[in-house]
Design a protein around this motif. Sequence first.
Motif, PDB file in Angstrom:
ATOM      1  N   ARG A 232       0.839  -1.273  -0.141  1.00 41.57           N
ATOM      2  CA  ARG A 232       0.025  -0.003  -0.060  1.00 41.57           C
ATOM      3  C   ARG A 232       0.966   1.413   0.024  1.00 41.57           C
ATOM      4  NH1 ARG A 232      -5.039   0.008   3.992  1.00 41.57           N
ATOM      5  NH2 ARG A 232      -5.925  -1.196   2.230  1.00 41.57           N
ATOM      6  N   GLU A 241      -5.650   4.324  -0.019  1.00 46.18           N
ATOM      7  CA  GLU A 241      -5.566   2.997   0.081  1.00 46.18           C
ATOM      8  C   GLU A 241      -5.337   2.507  -1.331  1.00 46.18           C
ATOM      9  OE1 GLU A 241      -9.513   1.884   1.277  1.00 46.18           O
ATOM     10  OE2 GLU A 241      -9.256   2.419   3.318  1.00 46.18           O
ATOM     11  N   THR A 243      -3.081   0.047  -3.398  1.00 51.22           N
ATOM     12  CA  THR A 243      -2.398  -1.224  -3.099  1.00 51.22           C
ATOM     13  C   THR A 243      -2.335  -1.855  -4.310  1.00 51.22           C
ATOM     14  OG1 THR A 243      -3.654  -1.223  -0.962  1.00 51.22           O
ATOM     15  CG2 THR A 243      -2.392  -3.048  -1.590  1.00 51.22           C
ATOM     16  N   SER A 353      -7.627  -2.272  -2.200  1.00 50.97           N
ATOM     17  CA  SER A 353      -7.834  -1.023  -2.708  1.00 50.97           C
ATOM     18  C   SER A 353      -9.124  -0.548  -2.367  1.00 50.97           C
ATOM     19  CB  SER A 353      -7.270  -0.689  -3.868  1.00 50.97           C
ATOM     20  OG  SER A 353      -6.014  -1.118  -4.306  1.00 50.97           O
TER      21      SER A 353
END
Length: 372
Positions: A232, A241, A243, A353
Amino acid sequence: MPCNSLVRSISPPPTRKGSKIRKDPSQAPQRRSVLESESLDSGEGQDVEPTLAAVEAGHAQIKDHLEYFVKHLSHTVRPHPGPRLSTEDYGSLYKRNQHAQGHHFVIHQHDHPISGVHYDLRLQFSETSSISFAVPYGMPGNANSQRPNRMAIETRVHNIWNNLIESASHATGSLLIWDTGEYEVMPRPQPQRQKTTDDELSASEAPEHDVDRRSESEKLFAAFRSRHIHLRLHGTKLPSEYTVALRLPSNNRVKRPSTKPRAKRRRVDPTKAAQLARQKYSAATSDTESDELSDSSKTTPPVFGADEDAAIASEDDSEDAAIRANNAYPGSENTIGSVHQRHWFLTLDRRYSGFHKERSGSNAGRWVGGWG
C-alpha cells in the motif's frame, strides 16, 4: 479523484510524439519532481554546485544530500495546480526515513531517449538502499482494466539518496519524480475456508490474531523473499488506499551473462602459434633475461582470447562488472537479495484498494467502489 493515468482501460504512459533524439544536449529535457521543479544542471547559481550529474556519478562528494537537494529545489520550484508536496514536507519525508526501519518509496516517470516512457518503483529496505523495479506500462489503477497484470523488472539496488538526486542528460533523457511517500506492507490474503459454527469452535479454541510488530522494512524484506508482496503506497498523487501486488513466478525469466565466447577465433597451427609467441616474447626482453624467460615459456602458455581481453579491460568496465555482479550501485548494499532483470507480475490489489465485485444489476461482474 485519481490521476488520468490510473483510470484508462489500458493505461500505459502516453506515447511520445516525435521520438527523435535531440542533437543539441542543451535542449535535453530536465528532470522534475512531484514538486513540479526542474533539475537544471546548467550550474545557474553558485549555491547548487556541484551539479546533479556529478553527485549522482560519485565524482563529487557532499556531506548532506537532503540539504543539497532542498537548496536546489528552492531555486527551481514553480507553482502548479494539483496535488504536490511543499519543499519542507518533501525534506521532512526523507529525513524521518533516514534509519534502518525507514519505509520511503518513490515512483519515477522516466522518458528514455531509446526505450521511451516507463516508470521506476523504488522501495527503501535499509538505511542506505532501495530495491528498484522498472514498470514499462505504468502503475495499474483501473480495477476493470483489460490488462490487469503488468511486468515489473528488477533493476540494480540504488542509494536511498538517489530517490532525491537524479540528473538529466542527453543520453539518459528526462525523469520526473511522479509521486513519493511511505509504503505499508499488507498481510498476504489467505484463501477463504469453510466457516465453522459456534458449536464446532469454542471461544477457547478460537485462533488468536497476533499483531505483527515488525517494521515495514522488515515486512518488505520477508515478503520479497517469499515472492509475494502486497504494497500500500501512501503518496500525494496516488488515491487513498492504493495497493498493488507483486508476485514472482517460479519460472521467472532471469537474464544471465553469456558464457559463450564473443567471437570465434580462426584455427591456428599450435606449433606455429607457440613459435610466434616465443619470438615476440623474447624480443621484448633484455639479453640477460632471455634465457630464463625462454625456459619459463616452455611451461607457461601465452595469453590468448578472453584472458588477454580481461588483462586490457578498462577501469570503467571492471567497475561495471562489479556493479552487475552485486546488482547494486556504489554506496548501496544488496542485502535483500535482489537479482538483476528478474521479471515479476504487478497488478492492482482490488480488494485492499477498496473495490468489490458487483453480483447483480447493470454492473454485474464488474469491480466497483474504491476511489470511483
